[in-house]
Structures are given as C-alpha cells and as structure tokens.
Write a protein that holds these residues in place. Structure first.
Motif, PDB file in Angstrom:
ATOM      1  N   LEU A 166       0.859  -1.180   0.000  1.00 19.51           N
ATOM      2  CA  LEU A 166       0.000   0.000   0.000  1.00 19.51           C
ATOM      3  C   LEU A 166       0.896   1.231   0.000  1.00 19.51           C
ATOM      4  O   LEU A 166       1.588   1.500   0.987  1.00 19.51           O
ATOM      5  N   LYS A 167       0.911   1.941  -1.095  1.00 13.85           N
ATOM      6  CA  LYS A 167       1.810   3.090  -1.244  1.00 13.85           C
ATOM      7  C   LYS A 167       1.064   4.380  -0.939  1.00 13.85           C
ATOM      8  O   LYS A 167       0.055   4.696  -1.565  1.00 13.85           O
ATOM      9  N   LEU A 168       1.574   5.134   0.032  1.00 12.97           N
ATOM     10  CA  LEU A 168       0.939   6.385   0.419  1.00 12.97           C
ATOM     11  C   LEU A 168       1.325   7.493  -0.559  1.00 12.97           C
ATOM     12  O   LEU A 168       2.506   7.677  -0.866  1.00 12.97           O
ATOM     13  N   ARG A 169       0.328   8.199  -1.042  1.00 12.67           N
ATOM     14  CA  ARG A 169       0.545   9.284  -2.005  1.00 12.67           C
ATOM     15  C   ARG A 169       0.544  10.639  -1.303  1.00 12.67           C
ATOM     16  O   ARG A 169       0.103  10.772  -0.162  1.00 12.67           O
ATOM     17  N   ASN A 170       1.024  11.656  -2.010  1.00 11.71           N
ATOM     18  CA  ASN A 170       1.005  13.009  -1.468  1.00 11.71           C
ATOM     19  C   ASN A 170      -0.427  13.511  -1.301  1.00 11.71           C
ATOM     20  O   ASN A 170      -1.312  13.172  -2.092  1.00 11.71           O
ATOM     21  N   ILE A 171      -0.630  14.322  -0.275  1.00  9.60           N
ATOM     22  CA  ILE A 171      -1.943  14.899   0.001  1.00  9.60           C
ATOM     23  C   ILE A 171      -2.020  16.275  -0.663  1.00  9.60           C
ATOM     24  O   ILE A 171      -1.036  17.019  -0.699  1.00  9.60           O
ATOM     25  N   LYS A 172      -3.191  16.623  -1.178  1.00  7.95           N
ATOM     26  CA  LYS A 172      -3.354  17.907  -1.864  1.00  7.95           C
ATOM     27  C   LYS A 172      -3.117  19.070  -0.899  1.00  7.95           C
ATOM     28  O   LYS A 172      -3.524  19.025   0.268  1.00  7.95           O
ATOM     29  N   ASP A 173      -2.469  20.112  -1.428  1.00  7.43           N
ATOM     30  CA  ASP A 173      -2.149  21.282  -0.612  1.00  7.43           C
ATOM     31  C   ASP A 173      -3.384  21.878   0.055  1.00  7.43           C
ATOM     32  O   ASP A 173      -3.326  22.329   1.208  1.00  7.43           O
ATOM     33  N   GLN A 174      -4.500  21.902  -0.663  1.00  2.31           N
ATOM     34  CA  GLN A 174      -5.706  22.511  -0.105  1.00  2.31           C
ATOM     35  C   GLN A 174      -6.219  21.755   1.113  1.00  2.31           C
ATOM     36  O   GLN A 174      -6.727  22.350   2.061  1.00  2.31           O
ATOM     37  N   LEU A 175      -6.092  20.428   1.091  1.00  2.00           N
ATOM     38  CA  LEU A 175      -6.512  19.631   2.253  1.00  2.00           C
ATOM     39  C   LEU A 175      -5.599  19.899   3.441  1.00  2.00           C
ATOM     40  O   LEU A 175      -6.053  19.982   4.590  1.00  2.00           O
ATOM     41  N   ILE A 176      -4.295  20.005   3.160  1.00  2.00           N
ATOM     42  CA  ILE A 176      -3.331  20.297   4.228  1.00  2.00           C
ATOM     43  C   ILE A 176      -3.604  21.683   4.812  1.00  2.00           C
ATOM     44  O   ILE A 176      -3.652  21.863   6.039  1.00  2.00           O
ATOM     45  N   ALA A 191      -0.431  29.015   6.729  1.00  2.00           N
ATOM     46  CA  ALA A 191      -0.895  27.701   6.275  1.00  2.00           C
ATOM     47  C   ALA A 191      -0.525  27.480   4.813  1.00  2.00           C
ATOM     48  O   ALA A 191      -0.136  26.382   4.411  1.00  2.00           O
ATOM     49  N   ASP A 192      -0.634  28.534   3.999  1.00  2.00           N
ATOM     50  CA  ASP A 192      -0.242  28.459   2.585  1.00  2.00           C
ATOM     51  C   ASP A 192       1.232  28.086   2.445  1.00  2.00           C
ATOM     52  O   ASP A 192       1.597  27.199   1.668  1.00  2.00           O
ATOM     53  N   ILE A 193       2.076  28.775   3.195  1.00  2.00           N
ATOM     54  CA  ILE A 193       3.524  28.549   3.111  1.00  2.00           C
ATOM     55  C   ILE A 193       3.883  27.139   3.581  1.00  2.00           C
ATOM     56  O   ILE A 193       4.631  26.412   2.925  1.00  2.00           O
ATOM     57  N   CYS A 194       3.317  26.738   4.720  1.00  2.00           N
ATOM     58  CA  CYS A 194       3.631  25.409   5.270  1.00  2.00           C
ATOM     59  C   CYS A 194       3.168  24.297   4.331  1.00  2.00           C
ATOM     60  O   CYS A 194       3.878  23.309   4.133  1.00  2.00           O
ATOM     61  N   ALA A 195       1.986  24.457   3.744  1.00  2.00           N
ATOM     62  CA  ALA A 195       1.474  23.448   2.810  1.00  2.00           C
ATOM     63  C   ALA A 195       2.365  23.350   1.582  1.00  2.00           C
ATOM     64  O   ALA A 195       2.659  22.253   1.094  1.00  2.00           O
ATOM     65  N   ALA A 196       2.819  24.506   1.089  1.00  2.00           N
ATOM     66  CA  ALA A 196       3.689  24.506  -0.092  1.00  2.00           C
ATOM     67  C   ALA A 196       5.009  23.799   0.190  1.00  2.00           C
ATOM     68  O   ALA A 196       5.475  22.976  -0.601  1.00  2.00           O
ATOM     69  N   PHE A 197       5.615  24.120   1.337  1.00  2.00           N
ATOM     70  CA  PHE A 197       6.902  23.513   1.665  1.00  2.00           C
ATOM     71  C   PHE A 197       6.770  22.033   2.035  1.00  2.00           C
ATOM     72  O   PHE A 197       7.716  21.269   1.876  1.00  2.00           O
ATOM     73  N   ALA A 198       5.613  21.631   2.541  1.00  2.00           N
ATOM     74  CA  ALA A 198       5.438  20.233   2.964  1.00  2.00           C
ATOM     75  C   ALA A 198       5.377  19.276   1.785  1.00  2.00           C
ATOM     76  O   ALA A 198       5.600  18.075   1.949  1.00  2.00           O
ATOM     77  N   GLN A 199       5.045  19.795   0.594  1.00  2.00           N
ATOM     78  CA  GLN A 199       5.029  18.964  -0.616  1.00  2.00           C
ATOM     79  C   GLN A 199       4.155  17.712  -0.469  1.00  2.00           C
ATOM     80  O   GLN A 199       4.554  16.597  -0.795  1.00  2.00           O
ATOM     81  N   GLY A 200       2.956  17.899   0.091  1.00  2.00           N
ATOM     82  CA  GLY A 200       2.009  16.796   0.190  1.00  2.00           C
ATOM     83  C   GLY A 200       2.153  15.914   1.394  1.00  2.00           C
ATOM     84  O   GLY A 200       1.466  14.895   1.512  1.00  2.00           O
ATOM     85  N   ASN A 201       3.042  16.275   2.327  1.00  4.51           N
ATOM     86  CA  ASN A 201       3.300  15.465   3.520  1.00  4.51           C
ATOM     87  C   ASN A 201       2.666  16.135   4.735  1.00  4.51           C
ATOM     88  O   ASN A 201       3.133  17.169   5.192  1.00  4.51           O
ATOM     89  N   MET A 202       1.578  15.545   5.246  1.00  2.00           N
ATOM     90  CA  MET A 202       0.850  16.157   6.354  1.00  2.00           C
ATOM     91  C   MET A 202       1.715  16.266   7.608  1.00  2.00           C
ATOM     92  O   MET A 202       1.693  17.287   8.308  1.00  2.00           O
TER      93      MET A 202
END
Length: 331
Positions: A166-176, A191-202
């Motif tokens: 089961l391969k975990l995929r990146n989460i959409k920035d808007q959800l983060i 929140a915008d900056i953190c979501a951008a830098f997180a690259q889909g990783n909650m």
C-alpha cells in the motif's frame, strides 16, 4: 483516535482497508510505504483497530466504542503488538525472533486476529528479514503483519512478493491548508507557506507549522542561496556556523534548499511560475535558472541526498555542511 475519518487524504487505501476488513479477505502481510510523516503509523493503527473491532459499523469502519476498540485506542490491546528495537538504525534478527516469530505461535488472547506492526521495517537486517520471511511464508491463519517503510525497495524481493503493498501518495495542498487552519488555528498566509513547503506530507506540514524556527530557517536559506556565488570562503564558513544553529531542523533545512532548486528547475524547463514555491523570490529564481545548467542542478540535488546520508551515518556535521555549500557554490 476514533476512526478513519480522522485521516486526511489516502482515500484509496482507507477504502481498501474497509473493504477487506468487512469481507474478511485479509492478507497475512502488508507493506505500507511512504515518506516520514506521511501517515503510515496512523493508518496502521486504524487498520489494526478495524480488524479487531467487535461491533464494526455497516460501512466497515471500527465502532470506536467496544472493548476491543477501547483497548486499541489506549494502546493496551493484547492482540496488537508493536515491534520495538534498541538501536536507532537497525532491527536485529533477535528482535524479530523474540517479539514476532516466537510470539506469533501463541493464539490471540481475545480477538480474531493477532496483528503485528513493524515500524521502520526497512531497517531490518538481512538476517532479520530472512527470519521474518519464514513466518510470512507459513503464517498462522490468525496472523496479520504490517510493515511500515520509507523505502520498501530495500526489503528482500521475496518479502515484497508475499506482501500487499500500500503506497501512500502526497496529500493535496488545499486539504493540508484546511487542516492547519481548522485544527491548528494557523493563519491563512502561514498555512499556505507550510502546505507549499510540505510537498504533500501532512506530518511535515504540522511540524513546520509548529516550528519556532521555520521563518528563521526560510530567511537564512533565501539569503544563502541568493548570495552564495559571491560569497568568499570565510563567509561560507560563517554560513556553516549559522546553519549549526538549526541542527535539530537540519532535514527541513535540506528540504527547503531542494525546493529552491526544484523551483529553479521547473522555471528553467517551463518558464512558468505557477508551481514555484518560493514565489516571493521570483527575481532570484529566474536569475539562477539562467545561470545554472540542468546537470549542475542535478549535482546539487544529489549532494543534498548525500549530505542527509552522511549525517545519518554520524559524519562530522560542519564538514558535511561545508562540502554541501561548496558543491552548491560550484554549480
């Protein structure tokens, strides 16, 4: 911990888990593969609770109220076992034999299944993997083994072939961003900056949003990468000392440098600014894109991975950072 509704993203994996749990089509071995902070442990916790639930909801999700769910949520379920290891970089054969192989022959105490969760399973030694393989090849009917990995490719092919991956995929920035704003009460712009830098990783987004040093690290990196080509050796050494102040956040430091050069690469290849994370530094991103070659950017990104590996192997911190900065300066 109340159910899969707590998890942001990973809908396909959640739907799969609920389906196999409800239909009793459970495999004996799973690999959950995803980078650090992607949610593997949380998914594994809920999977185990779902399997053991005594009164599962009609939609296949654990009820969260029965005795088994209460035990799982408190971390005291006798039939949900977490494999632990003493060394920070290795899971030994003795630890697999003692905690898993020798224990798995004992039937469940109170549940239908006996679930073993192995965090950092990609750190198992070859001997440990071979010991585990014997169990996976001939498991008891009640056994479920969940291996959590950041890099499943390091596991033996014979283990991978016997597991459902089961391969975990990146989460959409808007959800983060929504989670950070609603659950952590983070302001919109942060929140915008953190979501951008997180690259889909909650997990990384939460860590960045909670970090006291996030803005300091970002500003230090911007200053360094804008001016590094004009910096003398003495200034580079001073930058190394400055970097040492962020030692506890060094992976975030490396990841932000990687994102800067990813921005450079994207702009160089597409001339588009839509996907640029360092959007407030477009002038310098464009300048770097015009000066750097594709090969040079590739060298820098490889050097970042090498630096991470060196620090993980306890190579001298300042030497590692100095070699990295010299590579960036030269390319």
């Amino acid at each position: 911990m109340s159910g899969f509704k707590e998890i942001i993203g990973h809908k396909n994996i959640i739907q799969y888990i609920e389906k196999v749990s409800a239909s009793d089509m459970v495999s004996h071995a799973y690999i959950m593969n995803g980078e650090k902070g992607s949610g593997k442990r949380l998914l594994a916790d809920f999977f185990a609770m779902d399997l053991q639930c005594e009164n599962r909801d009609p939609d296949g999700e654990a009820c969260g109220r029965c005795r088994s769910c209460s035990q799982a949520m408190s971390g005291n379920h006798p039939d949900i076992i977490f494999i632990r290891h003493e060394k920070s970089t290795t899971i030994s054969v003795d630890e697999i034999r003692t905690q898993l192989n020798n224990d798995i022959v004992i039937r469940p105490y109170s549940s239908k299944y006996k679930v073993y969760i192995v965090p950092h399973a990609d750190m198992m030694s070859v001997q440990a993997q071979n010991a585990l393989l014997k169990t996976i090849e001939e498991p008891p009917e009640y056994a479920v083994i969940i291996l959590l990995t950041e890099n499943a490719e390091v596991l033996l092919p014979t283990i991978r072939s016997r597991c459902v991956i089961l391969k975990l995929r990146n989460i959409k920035d808007q959800l983060i961003k929504k989670y950070l704003m609603e659950q952590m009460e983070i302001p919109d712009y942060k929140a915008d900056i953190c979501a951008a830098f997180a690259q889909g990783n909650m997990g990384k987004a939460i860590s960045l949003a909670s970090s006291e040093h996030f803005n300091d690290i970002k500003e230090e990196i911007v200053h360094l990468l804008r001016d590094i080509n004009e910096m003398e050796t003495a200034e580079l050494i001073e930058a190394v000392k400055k970097c040492s102040e962020f030692k506890l956040d060094i992976n975030d430091y490396f990841d932000m440098i990687a994102i800067w050069y990813r921005d450079v690469l994207i702009y160089k290849a597409t001339l588009s600014v839509d996907r640029v994370v360092f959007s407030d530094q477009l002038k310098y991103i464009k300048e770097r894109a015009s000066k750097s070659s594709y090969e040079g950017i590739g060298v820098i990104i490889s050097a970042l991975e090498t630096a991470k590996a060196r620090l993980k192997a306890n190579v001298n911190f300042e030497l590692t950072i100095e070699l990295l900065l010299l590579t960036i300066k030269e390319n």
